[in-house]
Design a protein around this motif. Structure first.
Motif, mmCIF file in Angstrom:
data_model
loop_
_atom_site.group_PDB
_atom_site.id
_atom_site.type_symbol
_atom_site.label_atom_id
_atom_site.label_comp_id
_atom_site.label_asym_id
_atom_site.label_seq_id
_atom_site.Cartn_x
_atom_site.Cartn_y
_atom_site.Cartn_z
ATOM 1 N N ARG A 120 0.877 -1.120 -0.074
ATOM 2 C CA ARG A 120 0.159 -0.017 0.218
ATOM 3 C C ARG A 120 0.841 1.287 -0.007
ATOM 4 O O ARG A 120 1.854 1.378 0.683
ATOM 5 C CB ARG A 120 -0.762 0.131 1.333
ATOM 6 N N PHE A 121 0.379 2.222 -0.910
ATOM 7 C CA PHE A 121 1.099 3.583 -0.713
ATOM 8 C C PHE A 121 0.283 4.567 -0.405
ATOM 9 O O PHE A 121 -1.060 4.370 -0.569
ATOM 10 C CB PHE A 121 1.916 3.676 -2.045
ATOM 11 N N ALA A 156 9.455 7.841 3.379
ATOM 12 C CA ALA A 156 9.147 7.113 4.556
ATOM 13 C C ALA A 156 7.873 6.954 4.776
ATOM 14 O O ALA A 156 7.226 6.091 5.376
ATOM 15 C CB ALA A 156 10.120 7.628 5.838
ATOM 16 N N LYS A 157 7.163 8.017 4.160
ATOM 17 C CA LYS A 157 5.696 8.305 4.715
ATOM 18 C C LYS A 157 4.977 7.366 3.462
ATOM 19 O O LYS A 157 3.745 7.463 3.386
ATOM 20 C CB LYS A 157 5.306 9.605 4.672
ATOM 21 N N LYS A 158 5.494 6.682 2.537
ATOM 22 C CA LYS A 158 5.032 6.051 1.460
ATOM 23 C C LYS A 158 4.415 6.498 0.541
ATOM 24 O O LYS A 158 3.283 6.287 -0.174
ATOM 25 C CB LYS A 158 3.839 4.835 2.130
ATOM 26 N N ASN A 159 4.932 7.762 0.326
ATOM 27 C CA ASN A 159 4.563 8.500 -0.924
ATOM 28 C C ASN A 159 5.415 8.238 -2.018
ATOM 29 O O ASN A 159 6.801 8.019 -1.917
ATOM 30 C CB ASN A 159 4.615 10.039 -0.613
ATOM 31 N N LEU A 214 8.639 -0.127 -0.792
ATOM 32 C CA LEU A 214 7.642 0.294 0.456
ATOM 33 C C LEU A 214 7.873 -0.857 1.380
ATOM 34 O O LEU A 214 7.647 -0.791 2.614
ATOM 35 C CB LEU A 214 6.290 0.083 0.043
ATOM 36 N N VAL A 215 8.500 -2.080 1.095
ATOM 37 C CA VAL A 215 8.813 -3.032 2.078
ATOM 38 C C VAL A 215 10.299 -3.119 2.141
ATOM 39 O O VAL A 215 10.598 -3.665 3.484
ATOM 40 C CB VAL A 215 8.229 -4.478 1.548
#
Ligand SMILES: [Zn+2]
Length: 236
Positions: free
Chosen positions: A143-144, A161-164, A190-191
């Protein structure tokens, strides 16, 4: 020279019987396939070729794209989705029309058509990325947050780091398979933040020939940076 039709692509090939133990294939830079067969082989060359057809088709496309990329005059054409388009600029209402091998951009007097073209490309790329991102994020079960398109100087993409996710607008110049690879690459971040063994192992699940893709990206990077139209679009 003989020819074989593989999934609609005409592949020229030459069979050479030699004193070798194993059969092998080589794709020559001029685009013909060399089939080296042991002298006593009972296998039909065509059967051997068909057995390796996926590899052959991939290599064949690759070589052809390089040949096109390095030919004269392409630096004055617009590279879009891995293809070169002649660019025609007109004056009038804002519009962009994409034809078989030409793109026509129209902008009002006093307006910069390259800026308009860049914005159009950005929007198109956004749609494409959205499609691939939803496809691959569910396939890879990641998930992003959101994604942005920027004119990065040195990267195809990045993952915060905020998954953007950030993607380079120059991705629009690439063939789809490379866009897909960049997406797989960033989604993998992301992982796994770092480019370690686990990272590449994960990438290879979705893109087994990632090394190949990295090499092609390096070539395209070079070509885009030598392309007059891309430079004009991105100049500040
Ligand atoms: Zn990376």
């Amino acid at each position: 020279m003989e020819y074989l039709d593989i999934e609609g692509t005409r592949i020229p090939y030459v069979v050479d019987y030699r004193n070798v133990k194993y059969m092998r294939l080589e794709l020559k830079p001029d685009g013909h396939l060399l089939v080296v067969m042991p002298k006593k082989s009972t296998v039909k060359p065509v059967d051997f070729i068909m057995d390796k057809k996926d590899w052959i088709l991939r290599k064949f496309r690759e070589i052809n794209s390089y040949r096109e990329l390095s030919s004269n005059g392409n630096e004055n054409k617009l590279l879009l989705y891995g293809r070169f388009y002649d660019l025609e600029i007109k004056r009038g209402k804002y519009s962009v029309a994409l034809f078989e091998d030409k793109i026509v951009v129209s902008a009002p007097d006093g307006r910069n058509p390259y800026v308009y073209l860049k914005n159009w490309i950005k929007k198109e790329l956004g749609n494409e990325l959205e499609r691939y991102l939803s496809q691959y994020s569910s396939l890879m079960n990641v998930r992003f947050n959101r994604f942005l398109i920027k004119a990065h100087r040195s990267k195809w993409g990045s993952c915060s780091a905020k998954k953007n996710l950030n993607f380079n607008i120059k991705l629009a110049a690439l063939p789809e398979e490379l866009v897909e690879y960049v997406i797989i690459h960033e989604l993998t971040h992301l992982v796994e933040r770092k480019h370690n063994r686990h990272f590449w192992l994960r990438v290879s699940k979705y893109c087994p020939d990632y090394r190949e893709k990295e090499k092609m990206l390096a070539k395209y990077w070079y070509i885009i940076h030598n392309n007059r139209i891309w430079n004009k679009m991105l100049e500040k």
